[in-house]
Design a protein around this motif. Structure first.
Motif, PDB file in Angstrom:
ATOM      1  N   VAL A  64       0.746  -1.252  -0.011  1.00 34.17           N
ATOM      2  CA  VAL A  64      -0.074   0.165   0.047  1.00 34.17           C
ATOM      3  C   VAL A  64       0.889   1.206   0.032  1.00 34.17           C
ATOM      4  N   GLN A  65       1.890   1.223   0.541  1.00 37.13           N
ATOM      5  CA  GLN A  65       2.859   2.406   0.819  1.00 37.13           C
ATOM      6  C   GLN A  65       3.459   2.870  -0.490  1.00 37.13           C
ATOM      7  N   ARG A  66       4.042   1.551  -1.030  1.00 40.83           N
ATOM      8  CA  ARG A  66       4.649   1.823  -2.321  1.00 40.83           C
ATOM      9  C   ARG A  66       3.579   2.175  -3.452  1.00 40.83           C
ATOM     10  N   ALA A  67       2.557   1.729  -3.344  1.00 38.65           N
ATOM     11  CA  ALA A  67       1.449   2.187  -4.357  1.00 38.65           C
ATOM     12  C   ALA A  67       1.068   3.488  -4.382  1.00 38.65           C
ATOM     13  N   LEU A  80      -5.920   2.223  -7.704  1.00 38.84           N
ATOM     14  CA  LEU A  80      -4.570   1.810  -8.266  1.00 38.84           C
ATOM     15  C   LEU A  80      -4.223   0.401  -7.531  1.00 38.84           C
ATOM     16  N   LEU A  81      -4.860   0.125  -6.311  1.00 37.26           N
ATOM     17  CA  LEU A  81      -4.459  -1.181  -5.649  1.00 37.26           C
ATOM     18  C   LEU A  81      -5.218  -2.154  -6.226  1.00 37.26           C
ATOM     19  N   ARG A  82      -6.429  -2.004  -6.875  1.00 38.03           N
ATOM     20  CA  ARG A  82      -7.182  -2.858  -7.756  1.00 38.03           C
ATOM     21  C   ARG A  82      -6.226  -3.165  -8.919  1.00 38.03           C
ATOM     22  N   VAL A  83      -6.016  -2.273  -9.470  1.00 37.64           N
ATOM     23  CA  VAL A  83      -5.061  -2.458 -10.660  1.00 37.64           C
ATOM     24  C   VAL A  83      -3.776  -3.260 -10.470  1.00 37.64           C
ATOM     25  N   ILE A  84      -3.203  -2.982  -9.388  1.00 37.10           N
ATOM     26  CA  ILE A  84      -2.072  -3.761  -9.013  1.00 37.10           C
ATOM     27  C   ILE A  84      -2.404  -5.261  -8.814  1.00 37.10           C
ATOM     28  N   SER A  85      -3.456  -5.499  -8.147  1.00 41.81           N
ATOM     29  CA  SER A  85      -3.810  -6.686  -7.881  1.00 41.81           C
ATOM     30  C   SER A  85      -4.245  -7.691  -9.118  1.00 41.81           C
ATOM     31  N   PHE A  86      -5.022  -6.839  -9.993  1.00 40.66           N
ATOM     32  CA  PHE A  86      -5.289  -7.565 -11.275  1.00 40.66           C
ATOM     33  C   PHE A  86      -4.183  -7.914 -12.284  1.00 40.66           C
TER      34      PHE A  86
END
Length: 212
Positions: A64-67, A80-86
């Protein structure tokens, strides 16, 4: 508009979704420096971040911190976290599809010193290796490979659908069974060990002849 049969088949392949899957879950994530962020994500994205954490050795808070340092002005952290996960899931899927391609499956078959085949659910031999061909040549005086497509029948004593269902219920198991192969008026019996073929394209069996 697709035919009804295609629509039914597509629906069978889609995952079942319930209310808890689409409801965002709130979590307070604390960074190493003590900064806390409240994040709302659907459960599947939290699961993706958990898997990224397991693979990378980073904590969810680290991710989360890096995102957070990469969030563009036009987006928000949750998006952004959704995009990273997907994107991570798509990358893993691509890697698995490459490893379980028909080309790699054929390499496994050709590398086997035993007579080896890959059989489809429709009981058709999709792949075979040179030791398997040599076995047939020695037994049936087989000449050209093209004769395999003319009158050759290969049957295992275990029903293919039952074998595939067994493998789905019991991961890591094999089935030891017998087979009959016939060509014209000649036939032979033998023993074969079968397992699920490592392919993502369709459900198939890989069989290693253990005696004939």
């Amino acid at each position: 508009m697709p035919p009804a049969s295609q629509a039914i088949e597509l629906n069978d392949r889609l995952p079942t979704i319930d209310a808890s899957d689409i409801e965002p879950h709130f979590r307070a994530v604390a960074a190493r420096a003590g900064e806390r962020r409240g994040i709302r994500l659907e459960r599947i994205y939290w699961e993706g971040l958990r898997r990224i954490s397991t693979e990378s050795g980073m904590t969810t808070a680290d991710i989360v911190q890096r995102a957070a340092t990469q969030v563009p002005e036009s987006a928000n952290l949750a998006s952004l976290l959704r995009v990273i996960s997907f994107k991570w899931a798509l990358r893993r899927l691509t890697q698995l599809e490459e490893k379980t391609s028909l080309n790699n499956l054929n390499a496994i078959v050709q590398a086997s010193p035993a007579p080896t085949i890959v059989m489809t659910r429709e009981r058709k031999i999709l792949l075979f290796n040179e030791p398997f061909l040599s076995m047939l040549r020695n037994r049936f005086s087989l000449g050209e490979v093209q004769q395999l497509a003319r009158g050759l029948k290969f049957l295992i004593d275990t029903h293919v659908d039952e074998a595939l269902d067994t493998f789905e219920r019991n991961q890591g198991t094999i089935i030891k069974t017998s087979f009959t192969v016939s060509l014209n008026l000649q036939s032979m019996r033998g023993k074969i060990n079968i397992a699920p073929a490592p392919s993502h394209e369709k459900s198939m069996l890989i069989g290693y002849v253990s005696g004939f």
